[in-house]
Scaffold this active site. Structure first.
Site, PDB file in Angstrom:
ATOM      1  N   VAL A  25     -10.128  -9.020   6.447  1.00 12.10           N
ATOM      2  CA  VAL A  25      -9.295 -10.357   6.645  1.00 12.10           C
ATOM      3  C   VAL A  25      -8.776 -10.944   5.637  1.00 12.10           C
ATOM      4  CG1 VAL A  25      -9.551  -9.717   9.141  1.00 12.10           C
ATOM      5  CG2 VAL A  25     -10.933 -11.501   7.968  1.00 12.10           C
ATOM      6  N   TYR A  26      -9.788 -10.882   4.544  1.00 12.66           N
ATOM      7  CA  TYR A  26      -9.415 -11.782   3.462  1.00 12.66           C
ATOM      8  C   TYR A  26      -7.951 -11.774   2.872  1.00 12.66           C
ATOM      9  CZ  TYR A  26     -14.254 -13.203   3.648  1.00 12.66           C
ATOM     10  OH  TYR A  26     -15.559 -13.689   3.693  1.00 12.66           O
ATOM     11  N   VAL A  27      -7.097 -12.747   3.197  1.00 15.26           N
ATOM     12  CA  VAL A  27      -5.735 -12.525   2.559  1.00 15.26           C
ATOM     13  C   VAL A  27      -5.128 -11.184   3.057  1.00 15.26           C
ATOM     14  CG1 VAL A  27      -4.241 -12.711   0.524  1.00 15.26           C
ATOM     15  CG2 VAL A  27      -6.592 -13.744   0.363  1.00 15.26           C
TER      16      VAL A  27
ATOM     17  N   GLY B 143      -6.196  -8.152   3.717  1.00 12.80           N
ATOM     18  CA  GLY B 143      -6.431  -7.120   2.991  1.00 12.80           C
ATOM     19  C   GLY B 143      -6.339  -7.042   1.831  1.00 12.80           C
TER      20      GLY B 143
END
Length: 321
Positions: free
Chosen positions: A52-54, A56
């Site tokens: 879920v960071y940015v 993907g």
């Protein structure tokens, strides 16, 4: 850089990890490349990301760098699943279907056939733990995951997951831990020690506050001034934090080093800690974290920092007498 075993496993990682939460947004691809090169050249191996960071993009940036810039076999790739990615039936949570779908997405974005450490990003009370761990087992048996960890688990949750028989061992837990956030010492750290699980602290610099950059305001180029991360930083801008930051600054002056190095060395050498995960917006910030590699805090300074940042313990963490 010193290498440490992750819990009781045979996996060895550098005693400093590189976080990638901002890669693909605040940290562009060119800067990320410079960070990864500098980190690995210093002996760093553990690189941490999440699906879920940015949205993907962090995984995509890391995947491109591993494909052409830094050899894959020089990096221990850690990613996470469970957090909500989309509104679909498999778009988040710790069900077997959602986890295996998340892993496939991570491998696709990373352009890898396996990840070295797959971490359950949060506890999901709506799914039986046996089902969650069965997905981890399937990922390991299928060769797509080498080792399993968790993140942001409470002490009882960590102990329950570690003690459930017949499943892939949990080798690490990633938790917030710094001079400003010592809550894990009540139950999480003892549970990890009991089960032989390594601690991977996130936000070891108190979300940037322990560097001292916010003592006289909010720098325009800081996370505290960012639309995405202002609230994240604000949680640690308290009167208590100000006292701790002053103590860190005083220690740094006495040692002829930076507050960043003092704060990082403190958490890096706490019992059970394997590798703090540091985020860096640019090469200068990363150089500051790497400089802490040569610093060992004198016992008197460590004791003073322990004292100023101490948290309350009581029953049942400390038994009645």
């Amino acid at each position: 850089m010193e290498q440490r075993h992750l819990g009781r496993s045979g996996l060895r990682v550098s005693r400093l990890g590189l976080g990638t939460m901002t890669w693909g947004r605040d940290t562009d691809a060119e800067t990320a490349e410079a960070l990864l090169i500098a980190f690995t050249e210093a002996g760093g191996t553990l690189v941490d990301t999440a699906d879920v960071y940015v949205e993907g993009e962090s995984e995509r940036v890391l995947g491109r760098l591993l494909a052409g810039i830094v050899p894959r076999d020089q990096v221990v790739v850690a990613t996470k699943a469970v957090a909500r990615r989309d509104d679909g039936p498999f778009g988040g949570g710790a069900s077997r279907g959602a986890l295996l779908a998340a892993l496939e997405g991570s491998l696709r974005r990373l352009d890898l056939d396996h990840v070295d450490l797959w971490q359950l990003h949060a506890w999901d009370a709506t799914v039986p733990l046996e089902e969650t761990l069965s997905a981890v087992d399937a990922a390991v048996t299928g060769g797509k995951v080498r080792y399993a960890g968790v993140s942001n688990y409470a002490g009882w949750q960590l102990g329950t997951a570690a003690a459930l028989p017949g499943h892939t061992p949990i080798v690490s837990t990633q938790v917030e831990y710094s001079l400003l956030e010592r809550g894990i010492e009540r139950e999480v750290a003892p549970a990890a020690e009991h089960h032989g699980i390594g601690l991977l602290p996130w936000a070891p610099l108190g979300r940037g506050v322990l560097t001292g950059k916010y003592r006289n305001g909010t720098p325009a180029d800081s996370r505290g001034a960012s639309t995405h991360y202002a609230g994240y930083v604000e949680q640690h801008r308290t009167d208590r934090a100000a006292r701790i930051v002053q103590a860190v600054a005083t220690a740094a002056d006495g040692l002829g080093t930076s507050p960043l190095s003092v704060a990082l060395a403190w958490v890096r050498d706490r019992p059970g800690v394997v590798a703090p995960i540091v985020g860096a917006r640019d090469a200068t910030q990363l150089a500051g974290s790497l400089a802490a590699e040569t610093l060992t805090l004198p016992p008197a300074i460590r004791a003073a920092l322990d004292d100023v940042s101490a948290i309350d313990f009581g029953y049942p963490e400390r038994p009645l007498v």
